[in-house]
Write an enzyme that holds these catalytic residues in place. Structure first.
Site, short mmCIF file in Angstrom:
data_model
loop_
_atom_site.label_atom_id
_atom_site.label_comp_id
_atom_site.label_asym_id
_atom_site.label_seq_id
_atom_site.Cartn_x
_atom_site.Cartn_y
_atom_site.Cartn_z
N ALA A 56 -27.58 14.69 -19.58
CA ALA A 56 -27.25 15.87 -20.39
C ALA A 56 -28.44 16.81 -20.63
O ALA A 56 -28.32 18.02 -20.35
CB ALA A 56 -26.64 15.40 -21.71
N ASP A 241 -23.76 12.43 -24.19
CA ASP A 241 -23.48 13.73 -23.57
C ASP A 241 -22.93 14.72 -24.58
O ASP A 241 -23.03 15.94 -24.39
CB ASP A 241 -22.50 13.58 -22.41
CG ASP A 241 -23.21 12.93 -21.24
OD1 ASP A 241 -23.37 11.69 -21.25
OD2 ASP A 241 -23.68 13.67 -20.36
O1 MRU Z 1 -22.98 11.70 -15.04
P1 MRU Z 1 -24.38 11.68 -15.59
O2 MRU Z 1 -25.31 10.83 -14.81
O3 MRU Z 1 -24.90 13.09 -15.84
O4 MRU Z 1 -24.21 11.00 -17.03
C1 MRU Z 1 -25.37 10.80 -17.80
C2 MRU Z 1 -25.12 10.06 -19.06
O5 MRU Z 1 -24.01 9.72 -19.41
C3 MRU Z 1 -26.30 9.85 -19.95
O6 MRU Z 1 -26.17 8.66 -20.68
C4 MRU Z 1 -26.42 11.03 -20.94
O7 MRU Z 1 -26.32 12.25 -20.27
C5 MRU Z 1 -27.68 10.99 -21.69
S1 MRU Z 1 -29.10 11.34 -20.66
C6 MRU Z 1 -30.46 11.38 -21.67
#
Ligand code: MRU
Length: 351
Positions: A56, A241
């Site tokens: 995110a 997110d």
């Molecule tokens: O699909 P992604 O890899 O973008 O999903 C990422 C996540 O779910 C993470 O846990 C979240 O973005 C936090 S990253 C600091």
């Protein structure tokens, strides 16, 4: 206790080069360290959509630099005119992924900076993207200390997905707490879930922590409940997110199941995320759009189909953990224990 950031904070996935952006291509890790060059907002939007950059905060930061790149394609006398001229490019960036609110937050912040800027709008938006990057790194380091303070010496922890330097400006959110906890001797063992189907845990977190000399023990996602039953972990530590006004938290698919297992086994649940992930305008988790991705992520391993022809798949890539399953939400603005809407509003009241 101070943390040796030179040891624990070396990866920089998003690098602005003055007139173009370099993104560490996360589709090719862990065996190839290759940077993808983006010269336009459209290229940044594709990189976000196709997961060259993910996580995110990293998505938000990349989009902010995407706005700077959009500015290179327009001529305008002042910021408001520039915003109008690049509006469709900003909308495309904004729509590149739906669940992580950091993306919309960053575009909103960049638009506001543009609108307020005069003739020097190009410098203003470059400075704003730089500030977003700098603030994210500072938030992560602060959250590392705040979160680690909750962890008793000698604890085992389980994390999910990748929340480290790769997913942020650096140091990471949940991985920042884990780095700080290891550095302080509070965490003696780290377990990382594979994070099917894309493998953020197996491919990214395992690589990232191994670089720090903290190689985690990898588990299949489906081994988490059994692991908790053994008593080997005291905390589930994850990122987010989007965190709603009542504390409901969207994160990588599987987080919800882990949180239910954690409650059942007396394992504590910590969510670590900067305030850019908090969305007080979404009252609860049912209103979060959950991204559905291509069934190929389940049906194929690379280019090879591994599931019988004629079988389809459902591939939601996020889920929502209800706030009542979360023990602590750690943000750089403060820590919320057992989140409620009132506790969230006390820190994040938007007026
Ligand atoms: O699909 P992604 O890899 O973008 O999903 C990422 C996540 O779910 C993470 O846990 C979240 O973005 C936090 S990253 C600091």
């Amino acid at each position: 206790m101070t943390i040796d950031y030179d040891r624990y904070d070396r990866i920089r996935p998003i690098q602005w080069q003055g007139d173009h952006l370099l993104l560490l291509d996360q589709r090719r890790l862990p065996f190839e360290t290759v940077y993808l060059r983006c010269d336009s907002a459209a290229e940044v939007a594709v990189a976000i959509r196709d997961l060259a950059v993910r996580g995110a905060p990293a998505i938000g930061i990349s989009a902010a630099w995407g706005v700077v790149l959009a500015g290179q394609s327009v001529q305008a006398a002042h910021g408001a005119e520039a915003e109008h001229a690049m509006s469709s490019q900003l909308d495309a960036l904004n729509a590149s992924r739906p669940t992580a609110v950091n993306l919309m937050w960053a575009i909103r912040r960049m638009r506001a900076a543009l609108r307020a800027a005069g003739a020097e709008w190009r410098e203003v938006i470059a400075a704003e993207a730089e500030a977003i990057t700098r603030e994210d790194l500072a938030a992560n380091r602060h959250m590392g200390a705040l979160g680690a303070a909750y962890i008793a010496a000698g604890s085992g922890v389980l994390t999910h997905c990748n929340t480290g330097s790769l997913a942020t400006a650096g140091f990471g959110t949940a991985l920042g707490v884990i780095r700080a906890g290891v550095a302080q001797g509070r965490i003696s063992r780290v377990f990382a879930g594979e994070t099917r189907p894309w493998g953020q845990g197996a491919r990214l977190t395992a690589w990232e922590l191994a670089q720090d000399g903290i190689p985690p023990t990898l588990i299949a996602d489906s081994a988490a409940a059994h692991l908790m039953k053994t008593g080997a972990v005291q905390w589930l530590i994850v990122g987010a997110d989007r965190i709603c006004a009542n504390g409901d938290t969207a994160n990588k698919i599987g987080t919800y199941a882990h949180a239910i297992s954690a409650k059942h086994h007396g394992v504590k649940v910590m969510v670590v995320a900067p305030s850019s992930t908090v969305d007080m305008s979404t009252p609860h988790g049912d209103e979060i759009e959950i991204e559905l991705r291509d069934a190929r992520e389940l049906l194929f391993s690379g280019d090879r189909r591994v599931v019988a022809e004629g079988v389809d798949a459902w591939n939601p890539v996020f889920d929502v953990t209800p706030g009542h399953l979360i023990d602590v939400i750690v943000t750089e603005k403060g820590v919320i224990e057992r989140p409620t809407e009132a506790a969230m509003r006390a820190i994040f009241q938007t007026g």
